[in-house]
Write a protein that holds these residues in place. Structure first.
Motif, short mmCIF file in Angstrom:
data_model
loop_
_atom_site.label_atom_id
_atom_site.label_comp_id
_atom_site.label_asym_id
_atom_site.label_seq_id
_atom_site.Cartn_x
_atom_site.Cartn_y
_atom_site.Cartn_z
N THR A 178 0.84 -1.23 -0.14
CA THR A 178 -0.15 0.05 0.01
C THR A 178 0.86 1.20 -0.05
N ALA A 179 2.05 1.19 0.25
CA ALA A 179 3.17 2.39 0.36
C ALA A 179 4.29 1.73 -0.05
N PHE A 180 5.15 2.29 -0.99
CA PHE A 180 6.47 1.86 -1.22
C PHE A 180 7.51 2.34 -0.26
N VAL A 181 7.87 1.63 0.79
CA VAL A 181 8.86 2.20 1.80
C VAL A 181 10.23 1.33 1.64
N GLY A 182 11.19 1.86 2.02
CA GLY A 182 12.37 1.09 1.76
C GLY A 182 12.88 1.57 0.49
N LYS A 183 14.02 1.07 0.08
CA LYS A 183 14.93 1.26 -1.02
C LYS A 183 14.50 0.75 -2.53
N GLU A 184 13.52 -0.03 -2.56
CA GLU A 184 13.08 -0.79 -3.59
C GLU A 184 11.40 -0.55 -3.64
N ARG A 185 10.81 -0.80 -4.94
CA ARG A 185 9.54 -0.92 -5.04
C ARG A 185 9.31 -2.18 -5.66
N ILE A 186 8.71 -3.09 -4.88
CA ILE A 186 8.36 -4.45 -5.30
C ILE A 186 7.06 -5.04 -5.48
N VAL A 187 6.84 -5.61 -6.39
CA VAL A 187 5.15 -6.21 -6.64
C VAL A 187 5.42 -7.66 -7.14
N GLU A 188 4.57 -8.49 -7.06
CA GLU A 188 4.62 -9.86 -7.39
C GLU A 188 3.49 -10.07 -8.19
N LEU A 189 3.84 -10.76 -9.45
CA LEU A 189 2.90 -10.93 -10.57
C LEU A 189 2.66 -12.29 -10.87
N THR A 190 1.50 -12.99 -11.15
CA THR A 190 1.11 -14.16 -11.63
C THR A 190 0.15 -13.86 -12.79
N GLY A 191 0.56 -14.27 -13.96
CA GLY A 191 -0.34 -13.97 -15.26
C GLY A 191 0.35 -13.06 -16.03
N GLU A 192 -0.49 -12.08 -16.58
CA GLU A 192 -0.05 -10.90 -17.43
C GLU A 192 -0.15 -9.58 -17.30
N ALA A 193 0.73 -8.55 -17.32
CA ALA A 193 0.25 -7.17 -17.03
C ALA A 193 1.41 -6.39 -17.80
N TYR A 194 0.61 -5.37 -18.01
CA TYR A 194 1.52 -4.29 -18.83
C TYR A 194 1.83 -3.00 -17.88
N PHE A 195 3.02 -2.61 -17.62
CA PHE A 195 3.48 -1.66 -16.71
C PHE A 195 3.93 -0.35 -17.40
N GLU A 196 3.51 0.80 -16.84
CA GLU A 196 4.06 2.07 -17.14
C GLU A 196 4.51 2.64 -15.88
N VAL A 197 5.98 2.45 -15.70
CA VAL A 197 6.62 2.61 -14.27
C VAL A 197 6.95 4.17 -14.07
N ALA A 198 6.46 4.59 -12.84
CA ALA A 198 6.86 6.12 -12.63
C ALA A 198 8.29 6.26 -12.47
N LYS A 199 8.78 7.14 -12.84
CA LYS A 199 10.54 7.19 -12.64
C LYS A 199 10.92 7.67 -11.39
N ASP A 200 11.58 6.84 -10.66
CA ASP A 200 12.14 7.03 -9.45
C ASP A 200 13.72 6.50 -9.32
N ALA A 201 14.95 7.67 -9.75
CA ALA A 201 16.12 7.04 -10.09
C ALA A 201 16.76 6.28 -8.73
N GLY A 202 16.03 6.69 -7.75
CA GLY A 202 16.64 6.35 -6.15
C GLY A 202 15.98 5.04 -5.75
N LYS A 203 14.78 4.71 -6.45
CA LYS A 203 14.31 3.70 -5.89
C LYS A 203 13.83 2.59 -7.09
N PRO A 204 14.57 1.55 -7.40
CA PRO A 204 14.26 0.75 -8.42
C PRO A 204 12.80 0.01 -8.23
N PHE A 205 12.18 -0.31 -9.63
CA PHE A 205 10.98 -1.08 -9.34
C PHE A 205 11.36 -2.43 -9.73
N ILE A 206 10.68 -3.42 -9.17
CA ILE A 206 11.05 -4.62 -9.24
C ILE A 206 9.71 -5.55 -9.42
#
Length: 384
Positions: free
Chosen positions: A214-242
């Motif tokens: 519900t909030a991206f705390v810490g140094k990474e933005r982590i999500v878990e996927l089963t199936g199919e999804a299309y992502f348009e990731v918001a830019k944040d150079a200091g916090k990679p999206f995984i």
């Protein structure tokens, strides 16, 4: 009336006999995306009913394909519509060409169906739509189909809302220090759009699940996927999206557009990059490339990006696909079960079909490929 006019203009175009005024009228019709539901079935029907169905002439049909592609080059359309016209026309023509080539090579006549089309299509199945459920951290489940627009829940400092366009958005009221985990799940026959707390946009395909904080705390933005999804990731150079996807694929980005297909029942998983840069299990992808994981190994190959995200844009897209691949997509989108009373494994399918069509319309288009179907409730049988 408009359907007949479009059929007439396409007939002139396919035979290279359109006048300048008629070409302009045809282009205007094709720029109107509401006509897409007419265009693909009409073109498929016209070409399948042509001499290619009996005596395939490669030179003739290659010239037809070239005329359509060359026509596209001379039409100045808005970017998204220009892409639709080129993709749809080329895909349908290529698919019919492939069918003609198969028939020409094998010269086999499949037996006619013992039951009429009216008998085989007694009932119909509507297409999928925006359907999903949201499981909150405390185990409560919200049926998003039935939920009213507005605030759905509060998770810590994050407000969850359903917007008027049907998507769900997460907004942090203040900086969060602790995050709870939620899960958005689409059923067979469902799709949904989600805005994550950082502004990342996610489109979830049918029979898929996304687990996210519900909030991206810490140094990474982590999500878990089963199936199919299309992502348009918001830019944040200091916090990679995984994205941790089923099948052992880890996708890491900073800000980019990409598609992940990782259904547990499929033998392979793919990541297709449209824009930006990603790493897949530490292997770098460039725009226009796809990582495919199969039998525990990952390889990089050129990608058909339009085909990879066709589902998000409202289309099925097939390129030399076997019948099992085609029917699996239909199973997920129409929430049906497919069984086989004949061996159609030699057939290959190519082209584009709108996902907004009822199932019977899709099956009738596929029947141009010398295969037949019977609808019985939600069971579809492939028949001789």
């Amino acid at each position: 009336m408009q359907e007949e006019r479009l059929r007439y203009l396409l007939g002139l175009h396919l035979h290279g006999r359109t006048s300048a005024a008629e070409a302009e009228e045809l282009n205007a019709l094709l720029q109107d995306e509401s006509k897409a539901a007419l265009f693909i079935p009409i073109l498929s029907e016209m070409m399948a009913a042509s001499p290619a169905a009996a005596d395939y002439d490669a030179g003739c049909w290659e010239s037809v394909r070239q005329r359509i592609l060359e026509a596209d080059a001379g039409v100045q359309l808005a970017p998204q519509r220009r892409t639709w016209w080129k993709w749809a026309a080329a895909a349908v023509v290529a698919g019919i060409l492939a069918t003609g080539a198969w028939q020409y090579t094998h010269r086999e006549k499949l037996p006619a169906a013992a039951v009429s089309m009216e008998g085989r299509y007694k009932n119909d199945v509507p297409p999928g739509g925006n359907r999903a459920s949201l499981m909150l951290a405390n185990g409560d489940v919200i049926d998003l189909d039935a939920a009213a627009d507005g605030k759905l829940a509060q998770q810590g400092t994050t407000r969850i809302s359903k917007l008027q366009d049907g998507q769900v958005a997460y907004n942090e009221d203040e900086d969060a220090t602790v995050a709870a985990w939620n899960t958005l799940t689409t059923p067979r026959g469902g799709q949904f759009r989600l805005t994550l707390p950082d502004g990342t946009q996610v489109w979830l395909n049918a029979a898929s699940s996304l687990r996210f904080p519900t909030a991206f705390v810490g140094k990474e933005r982590i999500v878990e996927l089963t199936g199919e999804a299309y992502f348009e990731v918001a830019k944040d150079a200091g916090k990679p999206f995984i994205v941790k996807a089923a099948g052992g694929m880890d996708v890491q980005v900073l800000g980019t557009h990409f598609n992940v297909a990782a259904y547990e029942e499929e033998p392979s998983s793919t990541v297709t990059l449209l824009e930006g840069a990603v790493t897949v299990n530490r292997q770098q992808l460039e725009p226009g490339q796809q990582a495919i994981r199969q039998n525990g190994h990952i390889r990089i190959r050129p990608a058909d990006t339009e085909q990879a995200v066709a589902w998000k844009n409202g289309y099925f897209s097939f390129n030399d696909a076997d019948i099992t691949t085609v029917m699996k997509e239909l199973e997920r989108w129409y929430d049906i079960k497919v069984q086989y009373d004949t061996d159609a494994s030699k057939l290959r399918f190519g082209g584009g079909i709108q996902r907004s069509l009822p199932l019977s319309s899709v099956l009738k288009i596929l029947e141009k490929y010398q295969v037949k179907f019977r609808i019985d409730g939600r069971v579809i049988t492939v028949i001789p």
